[in-house]
Design an enzyme around this catalytic site. Structure first.
Site, mmCIF file in Angstrom:
data_model
loop_
_atom_site.group_PDB
_atom_site.id
_atom_site.type_symbol
_atom_site.label_atom_id
_atom_site.label_comp_id
_atom_site.label_asym_id
_atom_site.label_seq_id
_atom_site.Cartn_x
_atom_site.Cartn_y
_atom_site.Cartn_z
ATOM 1 N N CYS A 47 0.796 -1.234 0.000
ATOM 2 C CA CYS A 47 0.000 0.000 0.000
ATOM 3 C C CYS A 47 0.829 1.285 0.000
ATOM 4 O O CYS A 47 0.438 2.288 -0.598
ATOM 5 C CB CYS A 47 -0.933 0.042 1.212
ATOM 6 S SG CYS A 47 -1.698 -1.538 1.620
ATOM 7 N N CYS A 50 1.680 3.762 -3.031
ATOM 8 C CA CYS A 50 0.719 4.724 -3.587
ATOM 9 C C CYS A 50 0.109 5.640 -2.518
ATOM 10 O O CYS A 50 -0.179 6.790 -2.786
ATOM 11 C CB CYS A 50 -0.413 3.986 -4.297
ATOM 12 S SG CYS A 50 0.178 3.067 -5.716
ATOM 13 N N HIS A 51 -0.120 5.103 -1.315
ATOM 14 C CA HIS A 51 -0.807 5.909 -0.297
ATOM 15 C C HIS A 51 0.157 6.627 0.635
ATOM 16 O O HIS A 51 -0.281 7.403 1.493
ATOM 17 C CB HIS A 51 -1.780 5.036 0.503
ATOM 18 C CG HIS A 51 -2.858 4.447 -0.360
ATOM 19 N ND1 HIS A 51 -3.982 5.150 -0.735
ATOM 20 C CD2 HIS A 51 -2.962 3.244 -0.967
ATOM 21 C CE1 HIS A 51 -4.737 4.385 -1.524
ATOM 22 N NE2 HIS A 51 -4.128 3.229 -1.678
ATOM 23 N N MET A 88 -6.274 1.295 -8.126
ATOM 24 C CA MET A 88 -6.244 0.473 -6.909
ATOM 25 C C MET A 88 -6.431 -1.005 -7.288
ATOM 26 O O MET A 88 -7.481 -1.398 -7.796
ATOM 27 C CB MET A 88 -7.353 0.938 -5.967
ATOM 28 C CG MET A 88 -7.612 0.021 -4.778
ATOM 29 S SD MET A 88 -6.325 0.115 -3.520
ATOM 30 C CE MET A 88 -6.673 -1.377 -2.587
ATOM 31 N N HIS A 331 7.637 10.083 -11.041
ATOM 32 C CA HIS A 331 7.782 8.653 -10.728
ATOM 33 C C HIS A 331 8.995 8.054 -11.426
ATOM 34 O O HIS A 331 10.083 8.094 -10.886
ATOM 35 C CB HIS A 331 6.489 7.928 -11.096
ATOM 36 C CG HIS A 331 6.421 6.543 -10.552
ATOM 37 N ND1 HIS A 331 6.192 6.272 -9.233
ATOM 38 C CD2 HIS A 331 6.574 5.332 -11.152
ATOM 39 C CE1 HIS A 331 6.217 4.959 -9.019
ATOM 40 N NE2 HIS A 331 6.439 4.372 -10.181
ATOM 41 N N HIS A 373 3.497 5.337 -17.366
ATOM 42 C CA HIS A 373 4.463 4.533 -16.591
ATOM 43 C C HIS A 373 5.521 4.029 -17.569
ATOM 44 O O HIS A 373 5.395 2.929 -18.119
ATOM 45 C CB HIS A 373 3.742 3.368 -15.897
ATOM 46 C CG HIS A 373 4.621 2.694 -14.884
ATOM 47 N ND1 HIS A 373 5.597 1.790 -15.228
ATOM 48 C CD2 HIS A 373 4.683 2.816 -13.535
ATOM 49 C CE1 HIS A 373 6.218 1.366 -14.121
ATOM 50 N NE2 HIS A 373 5.682 1.976 -13.090
HETATM 51 FE FE1 DHE Z 1 8.715 0.117 -9.229
HETATM 52 C C1 DHE Z 1 11.219 1.411 -11.219
HETATM 53 C C2 DHE Z 1 8.503 3.065 -7.576
HETATM 54 C C3 DHE Z 1 5.818 -0.954 -7.773
HETATM 55 C C4 DHE Z 1 9.200 -2.966 -10.532
HETATM 56 N N1 DHE Z 1 9.629 1.924 -9.436
HETATM 57 C C5 DHE Z 1 10.659 2.250 -10.306
HETATM 58 C C6 DHE Z 1 11.080 3.602 -10.038
HETATM 59 C C7 DHE Z 1 10.315 4.063 -8.998
HETATM 60 C C8 DHE Z 1 9.410 3.018 -8.621
HETATM 61 C C9 DHE Z 1 10.392 5.427 -8.346
HETATM 62 C C10 DHE Z 1 12.185 4.348 -10.760
HETATM 63 C C11 DHE Z 1 13.524 4.042 -10.114
HETATM 64 C C12 DHE Z 1 14.700 4.716 -10.805
HETATM 65 O O1 DHE Z 1 14.767 4.710 -12.039
HETATM 66 O O2 DHE Z 1 15.557 5.269 -10.123
HETATM 67 N N2 DHE Z 1 7.375 0.919 -7.924
HETATM 68 C C13 DHE Z 1 7.485 2.134 -7.355
HETATM 69 C C14 DHE Z 1 6.374 2.367 -6.461
HETATM 70 O O3 DHE Z 1 6.212 3.364 -5.705
HETATM 71 C C15 DHE Z 1 5.392 1.296 -6.672
HETATM 72 C C16 DHE Z 1 4.251 1.835 -7.540
HETATM 73 C C17 DHE Z 1 4.699 0.754 -5.449
HETATM 74 C C18 DHE Z 1 5.618 0.239 -4.373
HETATM 75 O O4 DHE Z 1 5.169 0.105 -3.240
HETATM 76 O O5 DHE Z 1 6.781 -0.033 -4.613
HETATM 77 C C19 DHE Z 1 6.243 0.312 -7.484
HETATM 78 N N3 DHE Z 1 7.694 -1.645 -9.148
HETATM 79 C C20 DHE Z 1 6.542 -1.865 -8.518
HETATM 80 C C21 DHE Z 1 6.075 -3.216 -8.686
HETATM 81 O O6 DHE Z 1 5.031 -3.725 -8.184
HETATM 82 C C22 DHE Z 1 7.035 -3.891 -9.580
HETATM 83 C C23 DHE Z 1 6.350 -4.263 -10.900
HETATM 84 C C24 DHE Z 1 7.603 -5.174 -9.006
HETATM 85 C C25 DHE Z 1 8.121 -4.965 -7.622
HETATM 86 O O7 DHE Z 1 9.250 -4.591 -7.459
HETATM 87 O O8 DHE Z 1 7.328 -5.131 -6.695
HETATM 88 C C26 DHE Z 1 8.069 -2.794 -9.784
HETATM 89 N N4 DHE Z 1 9.960 -0.628 -10.637
HETATM 90 C C27 DHE Z 1 10.039 -1.946 -10.960
HETATM 91 C C28 DHE Z 1 11.137 -2.136 -11.888
HETATM 92 C C29 DHE Z 1 11.704 -0.872 -12.113
HETATM 93 C C30 DHE Z 1 10.953 0.054 -11.304
HETATM 94 C C31 DHE Z 1 11.536 -3.471 -12.518
HETATM 95 C C32 DHE Z 1 12.884 -0.538 -13.016
HETATM 96 C C33 DHE Z 1 12.487 -0.616 -14.450
HETATM 97 C C34 DHE Z 1 13.658 -0.382 -15.373
HETATM 98 O O9 DHE Z 1 13.683 -1.041 -16.442
HETATM 99 O O10 DHE Z 1 14.503 0.436 -15.079
#
Ligand code: DHE
Length: 544
Positions: A47, A50-51, A88, A331, A373
């Site tokens: 959670c 996002c929250h 959500m 983001h 995204h």
């Molecule tokens: Fe991520 C990148 C934040 C959920 C997999 N994710 C990022 C970045 C941010 C972010 C700020 C950029 C980082 C950077 O470039 O410096 N992600 C968040 C969240 O806040 C969010 C929505 C909810 C959370 O609680 O984390 C979230 N993210 C996820 C997932 O559910 C994913 C699919 C799987 C997981 O990790 O739980 C996921 N995020 C990724 C991946 C990247 C990423 C694989 C990098 C992608 C790339 O190719 O560079």
């Protein structure tokens, strides 16, 4: 009458006194310490992204007794089960939470927000663990494997990174990292991976040892999503920065040992209103190779900070920071080929902000569809519009292609030149490689039941007429979301994670980058909840 007045005054005084001493306390659902802990972990995992860590809302709304009491437990449980339009997820429907857990979370959300701790520099310093000092590390690669084609695969819920040989598809090693590990980044020479867990733990992985090893660890944040090294010539691997979701800050560490050097608070003003933003989280961070700078995006403040690390080792160790007021809810994002322009999503604003990373200015702000995204986005040369950069959307079944060559094609620069329809919303990542004719997209968070288990591809030379989408065999049965695409170094194959629950079979599907046929599948009891995959060469060289 006089007596009555005295009684009345006495009664009134008693009521005031009683009210002061015994304020009417709201009734909160009772939870034991163990239940509070379990609920806190679930909140943190599912959670808080996002929250927000304080539940006061970020890209999702505030979820405190203040906003939820009137709605009640049954309503909260229904939302937890089925989700809501606009982002959500249905945690119950998708198998992430069972009935008891939804009940627990409904009760937890009706309780006041527990106070979030702040870390002192000393506490951060105490987490530092130098496992292999620099002097004990190899001076050349000790492995016979083609380490530049390694894939570092995030095993999210195992808290591990799998290093897989991209040539042989063998598991080289499994490394322990942070909890609910989130991303890997590569040093610009490719030798090191930096890993960051949601628990804030940073791990530095050396790929030149006989088998890859974690050579240093530190935990500069309690909740984090981003990490990056210094990449400018003359400063390569001098520093590593980790961006915290909580406490609102970033921490700069030594690039080869992770020794903590500086905490910088990101409590700042909010773009537009000027109000204090107390829980301003650090989202994407990228390193420039043109300037000795990181581009650091502060989500709730709507600011992009350009952090100049070049004087960190001079007297006084000054850090020069330029603040650009950009857009709220920054983001993720990536570089436009060439390394001058960085494009970041302001996801709740449905905008992309283009930062000129050479001049440190805002080059443009581009309107796109709902909840962009991009991951790091995708770059290619469009047959009609020249160099472009693209993003998908969580909230719309569309990909937006943006002209990205202001010097060569100024008429198209920073305009949406094409919009491609997709059958599903919920796109998280797209990817291209110059040796493949295809643009590939997932739809991992689609609300359409077929979306998460499907992939789509478009031919770059015929984007409007060439869409192909397919269901990945076995993914629906295992409830595996197909997520995050990564090419091998040569661009002859692309890999996609089949992200299932902890107790289900996860897998990585490998496709021929010309024919789109599945050519191999990596499976194994160690392959638990794979999400992001980072090919060394492509990550180090910003190939996307
Ligand atoms: Fe991520 C990148 C934040 C959920 C997999 N994710 C990022 C970045 C941010 C972010 C700020 C950029 C980082 C950077 O470039 O410096 N992600 C968040 C969240 O806040 C969010 C929505 C909810 C959370 O609680 O984390 C979230 N993210 C996820 C997932 O559910 C994913 C699919 C799987 C997981 O990790 O739980 C996921 N995020 C990724 C991946 C990247 C990423 C694989 C990098 C992608 C790339 O190719 O560079």
């Amino acid at each position: 009458m006089k007596r009555l007045i005295v009684i009345f005054i006495a009664l009134f005084a008693f009521m005031i006194a009683y009210a002061d001493d015994h304020p009417s306390k709201p009734e909160y659902p009772h939870l034991s310490v163990e239940e509070m802990d379990e609920a806190f972990d679930i909140y943190f995992n599912l959670c808080s992204g996002c929250h927000g860590p304080t539940r006061l809302g970020a890209t999702g709304p505030e979820i405190t007794p203040n906003t939820l009491s009137a709605k009640g437990e049954a309503f909260i449980k229904a939302v937890l089960y089925g989700g809501l339009p606009g982002g959500m997820p249905g945690w119950g429907l998708q198998g992430f939470l069972d009935d008891d857990q939804m009940e627990l979370m409904a009760a937890y959300l009706l309780n006041p927000v527990p106070e979030a701790p702040i870390l002192s520099f000393e506490e951060i310093y105490d987490t530092w663990n130098l496992i292999r000092p620099v002097a004990d590390r190899p001076t050349e690669p000790l492995t016979d494997r083609n380490w530049e084609n390694y894939f570092g695969v995030i095993l999210r819920d195992a808290g591990k990174v799998a290093i897989i040989d991209g040539d042989t598809k063998e598991l080289v090693t499994l490394l322990d990292t942070g909890y609910a590990i989130h991303i890997l980044r590569s040093s610009s020479d490719g030798r090191y991976y930096q890993a960051v867990g949601r628990d804030g733990k940073a791990s530095l992985i050396d790929l030149w040892t006989k088998e890859p090893e974690v050579v240093a660890e530190a935990r500069p944040c309690l909740d984090a999503r981003s990490i990056e090294s210094s990449k400018m010539d003359g400063f390569v691997n001098d520093y590593i920065i980790e961006g915290c979701y909580w406490p609102p800050s970033f921490v700069i560490m030594d690039g080869l040992t992770l020794e903590p050097k500086k905490i910088v608070s990101t409590v700042t003003y909010e773009k537009g209103t000027g109000k204090r933003s107390d829980a301003a989280r650090v989202a994407a961070i990228v390193a420039s190779e043109h300037n000795p700078e990181w581009i650091v995006n502060i989500k709730e403040a709507g600011q992009t900070w350009i952090v100049d690390y070049s004087k960190m080792d001079s007297e006084g160790q000054p850090l020069t920071i330029t603040i650009l007021d950009t857009e709220l809810f920054l983001h993720d994002g990536g570089w436009v080929t060439g390394g001058r322009y960085f494009i970041v999503a302001a996801n709740n604003e449905n905008k992309m902000v283009v930062i000129d990373g050479w001049d440190n200015t805002i080059a443009a702000i581009v309107d796109v569809s709902a909840l962009p995204h991009p991951g790091r986005g995708a770059n290619w040369v469009d047959p009609e519009f020249g160099p472009v950069w693209a993003t998908g959307h969580l909230g719309a079944a569309k990909l937006s292609i943006i002209g990205a060559d202001p010097e060569g094609h100024p008429e198209h620069a920073w305009k949406v030149v094409r919009e491609l329809d997709t059958p599903y919303d919920g796109n998280l990542f797209i990817k291209v490689h110059e040796n493949s004719p295809w643009l590939i997209a997932d739809s991992a968070l689609s609300i359409n039941p077929e979306g998460p288990t499907s992939l789509c591809a478009w031919r770059i030379d015929d984007l409007e007429n060439s869409r192909q989408c397919w269901q990945v065999p076995g993914a629906a049965e295992e409830k595996a979301r197909m997520v995050h695409i990564e090419f091998n170094e040569e661009g002859t194959e692309f890999w996609v994670s089949g992200w299932a629950a902890m107790d289900k079979n996860s897998f990585i599907a490998i496709y021929d980058s010309q024919t789109l046929e599945e050519i191999e599948r990596i499976e194994g009891d160690w392959l638990v909840t794979p999400t992001g995959k980072f090919n060394v060469y492509n990550t180090a060289n910003d190939v996307y």
